[in-house]
Write a protein that holds these residues in place. Structure first.
Motif, PDB file in Angstrom:
ATOM      1  N   THR A   1       0.838  -1.187   0.000  1.00 31.21           N
ATOM      2  CA  THR A   1       0.000   0.000   0.000  1.00 31.21           C
ATOM      3  C   THR A   1       0.880   1.246   0.000  1.00 31.21           C
TER       4      THR A   1
ATOM      5  N   TYR B   1      -2.660  -1.845  -3.313  1.00 34.49           N
ATOM      6  CA  TYR B   1      -3.880  -1.064  -3.058  1.00 34.49           C
ATOM      7  C   TYR B   1      -3.527   0.258  -2.379  1.00 34.49           C
ATOM      8  N   PRO B   2      -4.080   1.364  -2.866  1.00 33.31           N
ATOM      9  CA  PRO B   2      -4.973   1.479  -3.999  1.00 33.31           C
ATOM     10  C   PRO B   2      -4.320   0.892  -5.251  1.00 33.31           C
TER      11      PRO B   2
ATOM     12  N   SER C   1      -6.630   2.628  -9.986  1.00 30.78           N
ATOM     13  CA  SER C   1      -7.227   3.708  -9.200  1.00 30.78           C
ATOM     14  C   SER C   1      -6.267   4.889  -9.077  1.00 30.78           C
TER      15      SER C   1
ATOM     16  N   GLY D   1     -11.765   2.942  -5.511  1.00 30.94           N
ATOM     17  CA  GLY D   1     -10.662   2.936  -4.561  1.00 30.94           C
ATOM     18  C   GLY D   1     -10.760   1.834  -3.535  1.00 30.94           C
ATOM     19  N   ARG D   2      -9.609   1.319  -3.157  1.00 30.80           N
ATOM     20  CA  ARG D   2      -9.534   0.335  -2.074  1.00 30.80           C
ATOM     21  C   ARG D   2      -8.443   0.770  -1.111  1.00 30.80           C
TER      22      ARG D   2
ATOM     23  N   PRO E   1      -4.750   9.372  -1.526  1.00 32.99           N
ATOM     24  CA  PRO E   1      -5.067   7.934  -1.554  1.00 32.99           C
ATOM     25  C   PRO E   1      -4.345   7.167  -0.452  1.00 32.99           C
TER      26      PRO E   1
END
Length: 386
Positions: free
Chosen positions: A76, A99-100, A104, A254-255, A277
């Protein structure tokens, strides 16, 4: 990567090694995870003191990240100082989820793309455009008025990469100072008449979405110096900011955790200004001020765990940023007043060096009355030197 269990040795990796990754890592440790970190700095950063799995290299060099990525089960972000092309290549070469996601991140990786993405999604944003010469700043001002806010399209933070231009005589110097003469993309943004600056965090794990309360951020010289939660505005407008934040997170699929900053204009409009983010300074109050902090929900979101509640634990929360006051080896002096407050919480980031204006720590105070605890928090931190 929805998971029903976490095996021993599960490792989450952070691209970036500052205080945001450190506070996130503390939550990862609560779930028994290992933490790996990739830093592009020569100095030892806050996360590197709490994990043996530290790697160093360049955010522009995928090759230097390969060993780090292969040591991780998921990666991340702690900052935006990387290109989406690097993230795509890193994921492709190692197979490690990020992630994101690169998809994204690609939609918001600089301020120009970000504005277009959210405008296309029907979210009101501050008027802006890329300018390639001082004359184009003046043309923008002819259309939207003076002053004009100039921003580096990528990489600006805490006032770095921002200039307020008040009249034509300042355009050339500001354009040059931000790197426009050297080919950097410079965004001209309309100066908005506003009553409040607001922020909302949104956590998404692929199947759930959790929206945090709308807070007010108090700014000085483009640096957030305090956060008040919840924002003292019309509840209808607070709900609108939360609605737009959810819509923005969904627009980029988004995650993780995302922060959305808004202007509340003098005519009652909520305008999206900027996005992060990752965990954000405006959400530090959530550590004690919400049932589940932004940092815990960030870890839950990117590892596929169920999300926790964003409900407030107290009627009022105040977070005060503690900035460096002296250029010296970092230390905190005169913190007794802050530590002696009931429901007061001091967080020191573990940076080795201090300098004026650098974010070194924060202090959160909880209570029943915003006016009362804001005044107490200011007085309790007034004489702290870092």
């Amino acid at each position: 990567m929805q998971k029903n269990s976490l095996e021993a040795g599960f490792t989450i990796g952070f691209l970036g090694a500052g205080q945001l990754a450190r506070m996130s890592a503390l939550q990862a440790f609560r779930f028994g995870m290992q933490v790996a970190v990739f830093s592009d700095r020569s100095e030892q950063e806050p996360v590197e003191f709490v994990t043996p799995h530290a790697y160093n290299g360049s955010f522009d060099d995928v090759e230097s990240m390969i060993e780090f990525a292969r040591a991780c089960d998921v990666i991340t972000l702690e900052n935006e100082f990387i290109d989406s092309s690097i993230l795509f290549e890193l994921r492709e070469r190692t197979g490690t989820p990020i992630y994101p996601s690169p998809e994204s991140f690609e939609m918001i990786e600089n301020k120009e793309i970000e504005k277009l993405t959210f405008s296309d999604a029907g979210i009101p944003v501050t008027p802006s455009r890329i300018v390639q010469a001082p004359e184009e700043i003046e043309a923008f001002a002819d259309e939207f008025g003076w002053p004009v806010m100039l921003k580096s399209s990528k990489g600006g933070y805490d006032g770095y990469g921002n200039r307020t231009v008040k009249h034509p005589g300042e355009t050339s110097a500001a354009f040059s100072e931000l790197g426009g003469d050297d080919g950097r993309d410079i965004l001209a943004e309309s100066f908005v008449d506003f009553t409040h600056e607001l922020a909302v965090q949104v956590a998404r794990n692929g199947s759930e979405t959790v929206v945090y309360p709308c807070v007010e951020t108090v700014q000085q010289d483009h640096i957030c110096v305090a956060v008040k939660s919840p924002a003292d505005i019309d509840p209808v407008l607070a709900e609108e900011a939360q609605r737009l934040a959810r819509k923005a997170a969904e627009a980029i699929d988004g995650r993780g955790i995302f922060a959305f900053e808004f202007f509340l204009t003098t005519d009652g409009q909520v305008l999206l200004n900027e996005t992060a983010p990752r965990p954000h300074n405006s959400g530090h109050y959530t550590i004690e001020g919400c049932i589940t902090s932004q940092f815990e929900n960030h870890i839950r979101a990117v590892t596929g765990l169920p999300l926790g509640s964003s409900e407030l634990t107290h009627d009022a929360s105040v977070m005060i940023n503690l900035l460096g006051t002296d250029k010296r080896t970092a230390r905190v002096d005169f913190a007794d007043d802050a530590l002696n407050q009931a429901n007061g919480h001091l967080h020191i980031y573990g940076k080795t060096g201090s300098k004026p204006g650098r974010k070194m720590a924060h202090y959160t105070l909880l209570g029943d009355s915003m006016e009362e605890i804001y005044d107490r928090a200011i007085k309790a931190t007034l004489n702290i030197r870092i």
